[in-house]
Motif scaffolding. Structure first.
Motif, PDB file in Angstrom:
ATOM      1  N   GLU A   1      19.466 -32.198  19.799  1.00 39.57           N
ATOM      2  CA  GLU A   1      19.425 -33.526  18.903  1.00 39.57           C
ATOM      3  C   GLU A   1      19.444 -34.268  20.431  1.00 39.57           C
ATOM      4  N   GLY A   2      18.582 -35.255  20.289  1.00 36.87           N
ATOM      5  CA  GLY A   2      18.304 -36.334  21.144  1.00 36.87           C
ATOM      6  C   GLY A   2      17.200 -35.928  22.298  1.00 36.87           C
ATOM      7  N   THR A   3      16.844 -34.842  22.235  1.00 41.18           N
ATOM      8  CA  THR A   3      15.608 -34.240  23.066  1.00 41.18           C
ATOM      9  C   THR A   3      14.245 -34.731  22.501  1.00 41.18           C
ATOM     10  N   GLY A   4      13.494 -35.308  23.375  1.00 40.98           N
ATOM     11  CA  GLY A   4      11.970 -35.401  22.691  1.00 40.98           C
ATOM     12  C   GLY A   4      11.387 -34.308  22.536  1.00 40.98           C
ATOM     13  N   PHE A   5      10.884 -34.351  21.259  1.00 38.84           N
ATOM     14  CA  PHE A   5       9.954 -32.869  20.837  1.00 38.84           C
ATOM     15  C   PHE A   5       8.514 -33.288  20.940  1.00 38.84           C
ATOM     16  N   ILE A   6       7.776 -32.327  21.277  1.00 37.54           N
ATOM     17  CA  ILE A   6       6.445 -32.106  21.401  1.00 37.54           C
ATOM     18  C   ILE A   6       5.940 -31.251  20.022  1.00 37.54           C
ATOM     19  N   LEU A   7       5.517 -31.923  19.077  1.00 37.05           N
ATOM     20  CA  LEU A   7       5.172 -30.961  18.065  1.00 37.05           C
ATOM     21  C   LEU A   7       3.455 -30.918  17.727  1.00 37.05           C
ATOM     22  N   PHE A   8       3.284 -30.214  16.853  1.00 37.81           N
ATOM     23  CA  PHE A   8       1.937 -30.246  16.516  1.00 37.81           C
ATOM     24  C   PHE A   8       1.577 -30.978  15.265  1.00 37.81           C
TER      25      PHE A   8
ATOM     26  N   THR B   1      12.980 -36.197  17.251  1.00 37.68           N
ATOM     27  CA  THR B   1      12.527 -37.458  18.010  1.00 37.68           C
ATOM     28  C   THR B   1      11.188 -36.834  18.453  1.00 37.68           C
ATOM     29  N   VAL B   2       9.888 -37.114  17.947  1.00 31.91           N
ATOM     30  CA  VAL B   2       8.544 -36.615  18.432  1.00 31.91           C
ATOM     31  C   VAL B   2       8.107 -37.700  19.421  1.00 31.91           C
ATOM     32  N   VAL B   3       7.982 -36.991  20.503  1.00 31.01           N
ATOM     33  CA  VAL B   3       7.507 -38.079  21.635  1.00 31.01           C
ATOM     34  C   VAL B   3       5.926 -37.803  21.885  1.00 31.01           C
ATOM     35  N   TYR B   4       5.406 -36.880  21.403  1.00 26.87           N
ATOM     36  CA  TYR B   4       3.881 -36.340  21.474  1.00 26.87           C
ATOM     37  C   TYR B   4       3.578 -35.496  20.624  1.00 26.87           C
ATOM     38  N   GLU B   5       2.418 -35.475  20.069  1.00 31.14           N
ATOM     39  CA  GLU B   5       1.836 -34.525  19.192  1.00 31.14           C
ATOM     40  C   GLU B   5       0.498 -33.741  20.091  1.00 31.14           C
ATOM     41  N   ALA B   6       0.477 -32.409  20.175  1.00 33.90           N
ATOM     42  CA  ALA B   6      -0.696 -31.687  20.562  1.00 33.90           C
ATOM     43  C   ALA B   6      -1.186 -30.724  19.482  1.00 33.90           C
ATOM     44  N   PHE B   7      -2.593 -30.779  19.773  1.00 35.71           N
ATOM     45  CA  PHE B   7      -3.201 -29.758  18.873  1.00 35.71           C
ATOM     46  C   PHE B   7      -3.250 -28.233  19.339  1.00 35.71           C
ATOM     47  N   GLU B   8      -3.231 -28.349  20.597  1.00 38.60           N
ATOM     48  CA  GLU B   8      -3.190 -26.977  21.316  1.00 38.60           C
ATOM     49  C   GLU B   8      -1.943 -26.649  21.783  1.00 38.60           C
ATOM     50  N   ILE B   9      -1.710 -25.183  21.462  1.00 36.35           N
ATOM     51  CA  ILE B   9      -0.639 -24.755  22.108  1.00 36.35           C
ATOM     52  C   ILE B   9      -0.207 -24.987  23.766  1.00 36.35           C
ATOM     53  N   ASP B  10      -1.437 -24.833  24.296  1.00 37.17           N
ATOM     54  CA  ASP B  10      -1.525 -25.074  25.803  1.00 37.17           C
ATOM     55  C   ASP B  10      -1.271 -26.213  26.182  1.00 37.17           C
ATOM     56  N   SER B  11      -1.926 -27.192  25.445  1.00 35.28           N
ATOM     57  CA  SER B  11      -1.352 -28.522  25.889  1.00 35.28           C
ATOM     58  C   SER B  11       0.048 -28.905  25.588  1.00 35.28           C
ATOM     59  N   ALA B  12       0.687 -28.402  24.552  1.00 33.75           N
ATOM     60  CA  ALA B  12       2.074 -28.686  24.393  1.00 33.75           C
ATOM     61  C   ALA B  12       2.910 -28.200  25.329  1.00 33.75           C
TER      62      ALA B  12
END
Length: 293
Positions: A182-189, A213-224
């Motif tokens: 909780e409170g950590t920025g998430f990178i989700l698809f 808290t979603v800070v970035y979205e990535a389409f690719e696993i490697d990108s995430a």
């Protein structure tokens, strides 16, 4: 036609009848019937031994390669029916490549050298339509939703793990609870329509008492994972991917999840009799564990 060529390849009609295991009168009757159907005489019957007419010689020259091609076609057809020949088109979600799919493809190809194998990277949510429209014969998806006329078979149940930067305060832990994030920025698809995996991650976070808290979205696993390695957030992936992990990211098992919560790699097929090649590939996949959970 085979009867005609057997006669041509024999010294006498009686010898041909013996090869064909039929009585000589019956063989002579079959030859006369063939001539009536073709509207030509094939044998000079007054000659001793018999000789072919000009039409008979032409039929012999043309029929021999045709019969060879026909037998070859029969062999190919039987190969397709038995799963030894043909074409198999597989649609796969990217996470399936982090596990046994490459080795399963290799094993299948070695056992089915006459089969043309085509692989297409297709999002899980798009695989049912690809099956219904005949674009693929087999789908390998992650946590698919139920879809009309599509059968599902779980090939592997995997656990969730969290990927954190090496500099993250939790990186030294052996495992973590989801609530600790909780409170950590998430990178989700991206939460595309019908995409279950990102929706499940969000739901698990809510059950743990917080909204990620979603800070970035990535389409690719490697990108995430690259964003995680850069220290820009954390992401949740499967244990199979962690087993093929990278040195600049720390993968931690998630403790405290509800009993039985897994992420499933699923074989998707159209609701009808499975093709032999589809069943053959599923058999290989069943025997190839994706990764230790």
């Amino acid at each position: 036609m085979e009867t005609f060529l057997t006669v041509v390849g024999s010294q006498t009609i009686s010898q041909a009848a013996e090869k064909l295991s039929i009585a000589q009168p019956a063989l002579s009757q079959q030859l006369r019937l063939l001539e009536r159907r073709l509207g030509v005489e094939l044998f000079e019957r007054d000659a001793r031994p018999y000789r072919l007419t000009e039409a008979g010689v032409l039929l012999k020259d043309e029929a021999e390669p045709l019969l060879t091609d026909f037998y070859g076609l029969v062999e190919k057809l039987q190969g397709i029916a038995s799963g030894k020949r043909g074409r198999l088109r597989i649609g796969f979600t990217r996470s399936a490549m982090y596990g046994a799919l490459p080795s399963a493809v290799r094993a299948f190809s070695e056992a089915h050298k006459e089969v043309e194998l085509q692989l297409h990277e297709i999002l899980t949510e798009d695989q049912p339509e690809a099956l219904r429209t005949g674009v693929i014969d087999l789908g390998i998806g992650r946590d698919p939703s139920a879809s009309p006329h599509i059968s599902q078979e779980v090939l592997r149940r995997e656990s969730f793990v969290v990927a954190v930067p090496l500099s993250h305060p939790l990186a030294a832990k052996k495992s973590v609870t989801l609530s600790a994030l909780e409170g950590t920025g998430f990178i989700l698809f991206p939460r595309l329509e019908n995409a279950n995996f990102p929706a499940r991650i969000t739901a698990l976070c809510r059950e743990a008492g917080f909204v990620p808290t979603v800070v970035y979205e990535a389409f690719e696993i490697d990108s995430a994972l690259g964003l995680v390695a850069a220290g820009l957030g954390t992401t949740i992936v499967t244990s199979a991917l962690a087993a093929h992990g990278r040195s600049d990211v720390r993968f931690l098992p998630l403790d405290g999840l509800p009993v039985g919560v897994t992420t499933d790699l699923v074989g998707l097929t159209i609701d009808r009799a499975r093709q032999p090649l589809v069943e053959a590939m599923l058999t290989v996949l069943r025997e190839e564990p994706i990764a230790p959970s």
